[in-house]
Design a protein around this motif. Structure first.
Motif, short mmCIF file in Angstrom:
data_model
loop_
_atom_site.label_atom_id
_atom_site.label_comp_id
_atom_site.label_asym_id
_atom_site.label_seq_id
_atom_site.Cartn_x
_atom_site.Cartn_y
_atom_site.Cartn_z
N GLU A 89 -52.41 -17.44 -43.16
CA GLU A 89 -51.09 -18.04 -42.93
C GLU A 89 -50.25 -17.27 -41.91
O GLU A 89 -49.16 -17.71 -41.55
CB GLU A 89 -50.32 -18.20 -44.25
N ASP A 90 -50.73 -16.13 -41.45
CA ASP A 90 -50.06 -15.41 -40.37
C ASP A 90 -50.45 -15.96 -39.00
O ASP A 90 -49.88 -15.55 -37.98
CB ASP A 90 -50.40 -13.92 -40.41
N THR A 91 -51.40 -16.88 -38.97
CA THR A 91 -51.83 -17.48 -37.71
C THR A 91 -50.67 -18.21 -37.05
O THR A 91 -50.02 -19.07 -37.66
CB THR A 91 -52.99 -18.46 -37.95
N ALA A 92 -50.38 -17.84 -35.81
CA ALA A 92 -49.24 -18.41 -35.08
C ALA A 92 -49.22 -17.82 -33.68
O ALA A 92 -49.94 -16.87 -33.37
CB ALA A 92 -47.93 -18.08 -35.79
N VAL A 93 -48.36 -18.39 -32.85
CA VAL A 93 -48.00 -17.74 -31.60
C VAL A 93 -46.80 -16.84 -31.88
O VAL A 93 -45.81 -17.29 -32.48
CB VAL A 93 -47.66 -18.77 -30.51
N TYR A 94 -46.91 -15.60 -31.47
CA TYR A 94 -45.85 -14.61 -31.73
C TYR A 94 -45.08 -14.37 -30.44
O TYR A 94 -45.68 -14.14 -29.38
CB TYR A 94 -46.47 -13.32 -32.25
N TYR A 95 -43.75 -14.38 -30.58
CA TYR A 95 -42.86 -14.23 -29.45
C TYR A 95 -41.92 -13.06 -29.67
O TYR A 95 -41.40 -12.87 -30.78
CB TYR A 95 -41.99 -15.48 -29.27
N GLY A 107 -45.24 -15.49 -25.33
CA GLY A 107 -45.97 -15.60 -26.59
C GLY A 107 -47.39 -15.09 -26.49
O GLY A 107 -48.01 -15.08 -25.42
N THR A 108 -47.91 -14.66 -27.64
CA THR A 108 -49.30 -14.23 -27.74
C THR A 108 -49.88 -14.82 -29.03
O THR A 108 -49.24 -14.79 -30.08
CB THR A 108 -49.42 -12.69 -27.71
N GLN A 109 -51.08 -15.36 -28.94
CA GLN A 109 -51.69 -16.05 -30.06
C GLN A 109 -52.34 -15.06 -31.02
O GLN A 109 -53.11 -14.19 -30.59
CB GLN A 109 -52.76 -17.04 -29.57
N VAL A 110 -52.04 -15.21 -32.28
CA VAL A 110 -52.70 -14.46 -33.35
C VAL A 110 -53.40 -15.46 -34.26
O VAL A 110 -52.76 -16.39 -34.77
CB VAL A 110 -51.69 -13.62 -34.15
N THR A 111 -54.69 -15.28 -34.43
CA THR A 111 -55.48 -16.15 -35.30
C THR A 111 -56.18 -15.30 -36.35
O THR A 111 -56.90 -14.36 -36.00
CB THR A 111 -56.51 -16.94 -34.49
#
Length: 114
Positions: A89-95, A107-111
């Motif tokens: 559930e931490d999967t997201a684009v982080y800004y 942004g950087t993608q975290v999967t």
């Protein structure tokens, strides 16, 4: 105007760790509080963590308390987000975001997935 550039995202297994970095340029970084936000597909952007200009105070979303740590190095004009015990559930684009300046990174993608 200034610029924020995030890095450090990627694919990680559940329980793993990542450290995000956000490099600032074009403005006096040490004068601004900084935030990390994230946005998952189909969801609104949410505040993950924040830190004051000198780094003396931090705040976190309940969902990441005890797992994520925000920090900054004003000599390097960089803010970090250490993410441990990652969950799907931490999967997201982080800004990253410079408070009071209205400045956002790309942004950087975290999967997080097995």
């Amino acid at each position: 105007q200034g610029q924020l550039v995030e890095s450090g995202g990627g694919l990680v297994q559940p329980g793993g760790s990542l450290r995000l970095s956000c490099a600032a340029s074009g403005f006096t970084f040490s004068m601004y509080g900084m935030n990390w936000y994230r946005q998952a597909p189909g969801k609104e952007r949410e505040l993950v963590a924040g830190i004051t200009s000198a780094g003396g105070y931090t705040n976190y979303a309940d969902s990441v308390k005890g797992r994520f740590t925000i920090s900054r190095d004003n000599a390097k004009n960089t803010v970090y987000l250490q993410m441990n015990s990652l969950k799907p559930e931490d999967t997201a684009v982080y800004y990253c975001h410079a408070r009071s300046r209205g400045l956002w990174g790309q942004g950087t993608q975290v999967t997080v997935s097995s």
